[in-house]
Motif scaffolding. Structure first.
Motif, mmCIF file in Angstrom:
data_model
loop_
_atom_site.group_PDB
_atom_site.id
_atom_site.type_symbol
_atom_site.label_atom_id
_atom_site.label_comp_id
_atom_site.label_asym_id
_atom_site.label_seq_id
_atom_site.Cartn_x
_atom_site.Cartn_y
_atom_site.Cartn_z
ATOM 1 N N GLU A 32 18.623 86.971 45.059
ATOM 2 C CA GLU A 32 17.305 86.508 45.462
ATOM 3 C C GLU A 32 17.077 85.111 44.886
ATOM 4 O OE1 GLU A 32 14.667 89.471 43.920
ATOM 5 O OE2 GLU A 32 14.942 88.850 41.841
ATOM 6 N N LYS A 33 16.193 84.361 45.522
ATOM 7 C CA LYS A 33 15.842 83.032 45.039
ATOM 8 C C LYS A 33 14.863 83.182 43.884
ATOM 9 C CE LYS A 33 16.219 80.773 49.533
ATOM 10 N NZ LYS A 33 15.479 80.017 50.568
ATOM 11 N N CYS A 34 15.163 82.526 42.764
ATOM 12 C CA CYS A 34 14.279 82.557 41.603
ATOM 13 C C CYS A 34 13.853 81.126 41.301
ATOM 14 C CB CYS A 34 15.001 83.168 40.403
ATOM 15 S SG CYS A 34 13.912 83.452 38.993
ATOM 16 N N TYR A 35 12.574 80.856 41.504
ATOM 17 C CA TYR A 35 12.005 79.523 41.320
ATOM 18 C C TYR A 35 11.509 79.334 39.894
ATOM 19 C CZ TYR A 35 11.984 79.241 46.412
ATOM 20 O OH TYR A 35 12.359 79.214 47.732
ATOM 21 N N GLY A 36 11.570 78.097 39.425
ATOM 22 C CA GLY A 36 10.972 77.743 38.145
ATOM 23 C C GLY A 36 11.821 77.996 36.920
ATOM 24 N N VAL A 37 13.089 78.351 37.087
ATOM 25 C CA VAL A 37 13.940 78.627 35.925
ATOM 26 C C VAL A 37 15.212 77.790 35.887
ATOM 27 C CG1 VAL A 37 13.074 80.984 35.620
ATOM 28 C CG2 VAL A 37 15.077 80.588 37.049
ATOM 29 N N ALA A 64 12.328 74.283 42.673
ATOM 30 C CA ALA A 64 13.785 74.414 42.612
ATOM 31 C C ALA A 64 14.137 75.866 42.291
ATOM 32 C CB ALA A 64 14.351 73.485 41.543
ATOM 33 N N PHE A 65 15.155 76.387 42.970
ATOM 34 C CA PHE A 65 15.537 77.769 42.701
ATOM 35 C C PHE A 65 17.018 77.883 42.382
ATOM 36 C CE2 PHE A 65 16.530 77.504 47.238
ATOM 37 C CZ PHE A 65 17.729 78.190 47.323
ATOM 38 N N CYS A 73 14.923 87.957 38.385
ATOM 39 C CA CYS A 73 13.921 86.896 38.352
ATOM 40 C C CYS A 73 12.641 87.343 37.652
ATOM 41 C CB CYS A 73 13.608 86.400 39.757
ATOM 42 S SG CYS A 73 12.564 84.918 39.780
ATOM 43 N N ASP A 74 12.194 88.552 37.934
ATOM 44 C CA ASP A 74 10.971 89.060 37.317
ATOM 45 C C ASP A 74 11.094 89.199 35.805
ATOM 46 O OD1 ASP A 74 9.583 89.243 39.713
ATOM 47 O OD2 ASP A 74 10.276 91.278 40.094
ATOM 48 N N LYS A 75 12.311 89.259 35.297
ATOM 49 C CA LYS A 75 12.536 89.411 33.862
ATOM 50 C C LYS A 75 12.637 88.070 33.137
ATOM 51 C CE LYS A 75 14.890 93.750 34.658
ATOM 52 N NZ LYS A 75 16.163 94.468 34.633
ATOM 53 N N LEU A 76 12.811 86.976 33.884
ATOM 54 C CA LEU A 76 12.934 85.658 33.277
ATOM 55 C C LEU A 76 11.562 85.025 33.076
ATOM 56 C CD1 LEU A 76 15.922 84.222 35.349
ATOM 57 C CD2 LEU A 76 15.971 85.167 33.043
ATOM 58 N N SER A 77 11.328 84.504 31.912
ATOM 59 C CA SER A 77 10.062 83.828 31.624
ATOM 60 C C SER A 77 9.903 82.630 32.544
ATOM 61 C CB SER A 77 10.037 83.377 30.174
ATOM 62 O OG SER A 77 8.845 82.688 29.894
ATOM 63 N N GLY A 78 8.807 82.597 33.275
ATOM 64 C CA GLY A 78 8.562 81.496 34.208
ATOM 65 C C GLY A 78 9.173 81.705 35.573
ATOM 66 N N GLY A 79 9.924 82.768 35.771
ATOM 67 C CA GLY A 79 10.573 83.043 37.047
ATOM 68 C C GLY A 79 9.586 83.513 38.091
ATOM 69 N N SER A 80 9.771 83.052 39.335
ATOM 70 C CA SER A 80 8.896 83.413 40.437
ATOM 71 C C SER A 80 9.729 83.563 41.708
ATOM 72 C CB SER A 80 7.833 82.344 40.648
ATOM 73 O OG SER A 80 7.071 82.619 41.801
ATOM 74 N N LEU A 81 9.396 84.527 42.525
ATOM 75 C CA LEU A 81 10.082 84.706 43.795
ATOM 76 C C LEU A 81 9.571 83.757 44.869
ATOM 77 C CD1 LEU A 81 10.370 88.600 43.833
ATOM 78 C CD2 LEU A 81 12.127 86.937 43.221
ATOM 79 N N LYS A 82 8.509 83.010 44.558
ATOM 80 C CA LYS A 82 7.940 82.024 45.483
ATOM 81 C C LYS A 82 7.899 80.685 44.773
ATOM 82 C CE LYS A 82 5.139 85.387 47.913
ATOM 83 N NZ LYS A 82 3.804 85.802 48.309
#
Length: 86
Positions: A32-37, A64-65, A73-82
């Protein structure tokens, strides 16, 4: 961002950058795309302010993803699917 979270994001970015992801725009199954990390220069695709993969200007750029295994992604600090605006 806490140093431990930044270190985790940098480690994930580095591991993904050395060959565990698909370099084409198509997402591999189970990713999945993980934005912000993404670390600067480690994004997987073009953004509004950078023309292609590997050209993000700053760490944790909101649009940027990187491709990560689904659920990470949900487990990474600052990670977002959008994309993160701003």
């Amino acid at each position: 961002m806490k140093k431990s979270n930044l270190a985790l994001a940098a480690t994930v970015s580095s591991l993904l950058a050395i060959g565990t992801l698909v370099s084409s725009p198509a997402m591999a199954a189970g990713k999945e795309k993980c934005y912000g990390v993404a670390a600067a220069g480690q994004n997987d695709c073009a953004t509004k302010s950078s023309s292609c993969a590997g050209t993000s200007k700053v760490d944790n750029q909101g649009d940027a993803f990187i491709a990560v295994p689904k659920g990470l992604c949900d487990k990474l600090s600052g990670g977002s699917l959008k994309p993160i605006e701003g």
